[in-house]
Scaffold this motif. Sequence first.
Motif, PDB file in Angstrom:
ATOM      1  N   SER A  16      35.525  -1.662   5.882  1.00 38.14           N
ATOM      2  CA  SER A  16      35.014  -2.101   7.096  1.00 38.14           C
ATOM      3  C   SER A  16      34.138  -1.134   7.836  1.00 38.14           C
ATOM      4  CB  SER A  16      35.938  -2.993   8.089  1.00 38.14           C
ATOM      5  OG  SER A  16      35.202  -3.350   9.155  1.00 38.14           O
ATOM      6  N   PHE A  17      32.815  -1.231   8.193  1.00 44.51           N
ATOM      7  CA  PHE A  17      32.016  -0.407   9.008  1.00 44.51           C
ATOM      8  C   PHE A  17      31.508  -1.000  10.158  1.00 44.51           C
ATOM      9  CE2 PHE A  17      32.131   0.149   4.475  1.00 44.51           C
ATOM     10  CZ  PHE A  17      32.449   1.661   4.247  1.00 44.51           C
ATOM     11  N   GLU A  18      32.302  -1.975  10.626  1.00 37.27           N
ATOM     12  CA  GLU A  18      31.896  -2.426  11.716  1.00 37.27           C
ATOM     13  C   GLU A  18      32.097  -1.657  13.265  1.00 37.27           C
ATOM     14  OE1 GLU A  18      30.808  -5.739  12.220  1.00 37.27           O
ATOM     15  OE2 GLU A  18      30.817  -5.991  10.125  1.00 37.27           O
ATOM     16  N   ARG A  19      31.110  -1.681  14.157  1.00 36.23           N
ATOM     17  CA  ARG A  19      31.035  -0.768  15.148  1.00 36.23           C
ATOM     18  C   ARG A  19      32.286  -0.637  15.828  1.00 36.23           C
ATOM     19  NH1 ARG A  19      28.202  -1.377  20.182  1.00 36.23           N
ATOM     20  NH2 ARG A  19      27.609   0.952  21.134  1.00 36.23           N
ATOM     21  N   GLY A  20      32.978  -1.694  15.859  1.00 38.86           N
ATOM     22  CA  GLY A  20      34.169  -1.933  16.823  1.00 38.86           C
ATOM     23  C   GLY A  20      35.398  -1.346  16.219  1.00 38.86           C
ATOM     24  N   GLY A  21      36.780  -2.013  16.691  1.00 38.38           N
ATOM     25  CA  GLY A  21      37.866  -1.427  15.901  1.00 38.38           C
ATOM     26  C   GLY A  21      39.176  -2.136  16.889  1.00 38.38           C
ATOM     27  N   ALA A  22      40.183  -2.438  16.154  1.00 39.56           N
ATOM     28  CA  ALA A  22      41.327  -3.111  16.759  1.00 39.56           C
ATOM     29  C   ALA A  22      42.078  -1.999  17.731  1.00 39.56           C
ATOM     30  CB  ALA A  22      42.502  -3.271  15.672  1.00 39.56           C
ATOM     31  N   HIS A  23      41.615  -0.553  17.498  1.00 37.28           N
ATOM     32  CA  HIS A  23      42.495   0.467  18.557  1.00 37.28           C
ATOM     33  C   HIS A  23      41.827   0.612  19.794  1.00 37.28           C
ATOM     34  CE1 HIS A  23      44.405   1.616  14.595  1.00 37.28           C
ATOM     35  NE2 HIS A  23      44.970   2.338  15.264  1.00 37.28           N
ATOM     36  N   ALA A 112      40.604   2.750   6.288  1.00 34.69           N
ATOM     37  CA  ALA A 112      39.334   2.186   5.583  1.00 34.69           C
ATOM     38  C   ALA A 112      38.785   0.891   6.327  1.00 34.69           C
ATOM     39  CB  ALA A 112      39.954   1.541   4.227  1.00 34.69           C
ATOM     40  N   ARG A 113      39.507   0.498   7.272  1.00 31.80           N
ATOM     41  CA  ARG A 113      39.026  -0.838   7.930  1.00 31.80           C
ATOM     42  C   ARG A 113      38.497  -0.624   9.304  1.00 31.80           C
ATOM     43  NH1 ARG A 113      39.151  -5.681   5.606  1.00 31.80           N
ATOM     44  NH2 ARG A 113      39.997  -6.639   7.576  1.00 31.80           N
ATOM     45  N   ASP A 114      39.114   0.297  10.173  1.00 29.42           N
ATOM     46  CA  ASP A 114      39.035   0.524  11.534  1.00 29.42           C
ATOM     47  C   ASP A 114      38.164   1.882  11.917  1.00 29.42           C
ATOM     48  OD1 ASP A 114      39.169   1.155  14.248  1.00 29.42           O
ATOM     49  OD2 ASP A 114      40.887  -0.249  14.347  1.00 29.42           O
ATOM     50  N   THR A 115      36.770   1.551  12.165  1.00 26.58           N
ATOM     51  CA  THR A 115      35.742   2.561  12.372  1.00 26.58           C
ATOM     52  C   THR A 115      36.162   3.462  13.597  1.00 26.58           C
ATOM     53  OG1 THR A 115      34.163   1.084  11.658  1.00 26.58           O
ATOM     54  CG2 THR A 115      33.474   3.274  12.787  1.00 26.58           C
ATOM     55  N   ILE A 116      36.976   2.914  14.445  1.00 27.45           N
ATOM     56  CA  ILE A 116      37.126   3.945  15.617  1.00 27.45           C
ATOM     57  C   ILE A 116      38.522   4.849  15.515  1.00 27.45           C
ATOM     58  CG2 ILE A 116      37.830   3.637  17.790  1.00 27.45           C
ATOM     59  CD1 ILE A 116      36.446   1.451  18.715  1.00 27.45           C
ATOM     60  N   PHE A 117      39.279   4.175  14.727  1.00 28.16           N
ATOM     61  CA  PHE A 117      40.532   4.911  14.276  1.00 28.16           C
ATOM     62  C   PHE A 117      40.002   6.093  13.351  1.00 28.16           C
ATOM     63  CE2 PHE A 117      43.843   5.642  11.135  1.00 28.16           C
ATOM     64  CZ  PHE A 117      44.698   6.248  11.821  1.00 28.16           C
ATOM     65  N   ARG A 118      39.178   5.566  12.164  1.00 25.81           N
ATOM     66  CA  ARG A 118      38.667   6.535  11.168  1.00 25.81           C
ATOM     67  C   ARG A 118      38.094   7.618  11.729  1.00 25.81           C
ATOM     68  NH1 ARG A 118      36.651   2.789   8.344  1.00 25.81           N
ATOM     69  NH2 ARG A 118      34.507   2.884   8.732  1.00 25.81           N
ATOM     70  N   SER A 119      37.391   7.441  12.845  1.00 23.59           N
ATOM     71  CA  SER A 119      36.447   8.534  13.481  1.00 23.59           C
ATOM     72  C   SER A 119      37.392   9.784  14.043  1.00 23.59           C
ATOM     73  CB  SER A 119      35.349   8.138  14.644  1.00 23.59           C
ATOM     74  OG  SER A 119      36.169   7.718  15.683  1.00 23.59           O
ATOM     75  N   ARG A 135      45.811  13.899  25.423  1.00 26.65           N
ATOM     76  CA  ARG A 135      45.164  12.678  25.251  1.00 26.65           C
ATOM     77  C   ARG A 135      43.813  12.693  25.852  1.00 26.65           C
ATOM     78  NH1 ARG A 135      46.956   9.777  29.453  1.00 26.65           N
ATOM     79  NH2 ARG A 135      44.904  10.092  30.571  1.00 26.65           N
ATOM     80  N   GLU A 136      43.574  13.394  27.070  1.00 26.92           N
ATOM     81  CA  GLU A 136      42.356  13.648  27.582  1.00 26.92           C
ATOM     82  C   GLU A 136      41.369  14.234  26.466  1.00 26.92           C
ATOM     83  OE1 GLU A 136      45.497  13.521  30.619  1.00 26.92           O
ATOM     84  OE2 GLU A 136      45.172  14.526  28.705  1.00 26.92           O
ATOM     85  N   SER A 137      41.625  15.299  25.640  1.00 32.04           N
ATOM     86  CA  SER A 137      40.780  15.639  24.807  1.00 32.04           C
ATOM     87  C   SER A 137      40.258  14.870  23.664  1.00 32.04           C
ATOM     88  CB  SER A 137      41.616  17.063  24.125  1.00 32.04           C
ATOM     89  OG  SER A 137      41.844  17.964  24.990  1.00 32.04           O
ATOM     90  N   LEU A 138      41.251  13.722  23.302  1.00 35.65           N
ATOM     91  CA  LEU A 138      41.000  13.023  22.270  1.00 35.65           C
ATOM     92  C   LEU A 138      39.974  11.843  22.845  1.00 35.65           C
ATOM     93  CD1 LEU A 138      41.122  11.575  19.680  1.00 35.65           C
ATOM     94  CD2 LEU A 138      43.191  10.349  20.523  1.00 35.65           C
ATOM     95  N   GLU A 139      40.135  11.547  24.332  1.00 37.63           N
ATOM     96  CA  GLU A 139      39.308  10.548  25.068  1.00 37.63           C
ATOM     97  C   GLU A 139      37.864  11.364  24.972  1.00 37.63           C
ATOM     98  OE1 GLU A 139      40.556   9.651  29.099  1.00 37.63           O
ATOM     99  OE2 GLU A 139      42.492   9.555  28.466  1.00 37.63           O
ATOM    100  N   ASP A 140      37.936  12.784  25.236  1.00 37.56           N
ATOM    101  CA  ASP A 140      36.457  13.427  25.271  1.00 37.56           C
ATOM    102  C   ASP A 140      35.843  13.292  23.751  1.00 37.56           C
ATOM    103  OD1 ASP A 140      36.768  13.970  27.925  1.00 37.56           O
ATOM    104  OD2 ASP A 140      37.693  16.066  27.521  1.00 37.56           O
ATOM    105  N   TYR A 141      36.586  13.376  22.824  1.00 35.38           N
ATOM    106  CA  TYR A 141      36.187  13.286  21.561  1.00 35.38           C
ATOM    107  C   TYR A 141      35.543  11.937  21.147  1.00 35.38           C
ATOM    108  CZ  TYR A 141      36.060  13.558  16.231  1.00 35.38           C
ATOM    109  OH  TYR A 141      35.658  13.614  14.951  1.00 35.38           O
ATOM    110  N   ILE A 142      36.298  10.983  21.475  1.00 31.90           N
ATOM    111  CA  ILE A 142      35.728   9.529  21.211  1.00 31.90           C
ATOM    112  C   ILE A 142      34.603   9.291  22.059  1.00 31.90           C
ATOM    113  CG2 ILE A 142      36.476   7.188  21.727  1.00 31.90           C
ATOM    114  CD1 ILE A 142      39.474   7.904  21.478  1.00 31.90           C
ATOM    115  N   ASP A 143      34.631   9.815  23.399  1.00 35.01           N
ATOM    116  CA  ASP A 143      33.350   9.535  24.046  1.00 35.01           C
ATOM    117  C   ASP A 143      32.139   9.995  23.616  1.00 35.01           C
ATOM    118  OD1 ASP A 143      32.120   8.333  26.477  1.00 35.01           O
ATOM    119  OD2 ASP A 143      32.102  10.332  27.178  1.00 35.01           O
TER     120      ASP A 143
END
Length: 265
Positions: A16-23, A112-119, A135-143
């Motif tokens: 899956s390459f959908e923009r969202g993700g269950a995470h 393979a199926r969750d784009t946000i987790f994969r990133s 956690r804050e560093s991961l938040e910055d990375y996701i953002d």
Amino acid sequence: MDLTEKNKYLSRFGFSFERGGAHTSRTMMLEDLRVLLSHVERSDAEKDSYLQAIMDENCLGKRSAKTRMLTYRHLVELYSLDKNNVLFRTLLYFWHRDVDGQPLLAMLCVYARDTIFRSSAQFILKCPEGAVIQRESLEDYIDAQEPGRFSNATLKSTAQNINSTWTKSGHLQGRSKKVRSCARATAGSVAYALFLGYLTGVRGNLLFQTEYIKILDCSCMKAVELAEEASCKGWISVKRVGDVIEVLFPNLIKQEEMERLCEQN
């Protein structure tokens, strides 16, 4: 084949390459998956059987019909629960044969199926063993991937869920303080990782250098050793002549799927 065409092609196998993700709202739900797959033991079960087990039989012990349906939808988003989906069908194959590898098997499927987790993999894997994961560093990375996409509350819950999944897979340790640890690859998880690489068109020795092998915290040499163990168990076929390695998956790929793979190549 350009990236858009390749992603569309891989989607037919369950990627899956959908923009969202269950995470954004859940972890990889390992405990729920374990209970569900213990309740519905047949590898040839239809998707409706999983729905019935969750909704009618309440095998996961959820309090309301709304919660049961939401849980089912998240599990479908993460794993598909469809035997016609080669990623899920193959997950089941190794799931019942390599119990110790279940956390990594689930993580690989979710990757393979969750784009946000994969990133998030690049962020986690670059951290050396023993490093504290803030956690804050991961938040910055996701953002930073899509600035401003998520609210602060969503960034926080997403980072917590992602960290929880990496903890369940063995890449992190600790409850409130997350510390980078080394995941323990198994024969089944390596075989599944090789299979994912094979579906993307990789062959031979290069199968041991894909992103799917790398996220197992597994060296190329160790991966070859575990692949040969899986071959001895009859799960996959590994043939090595000198430095040349051939990996095949006669138990995992249907004829029509093999024809698609041949067309891709």
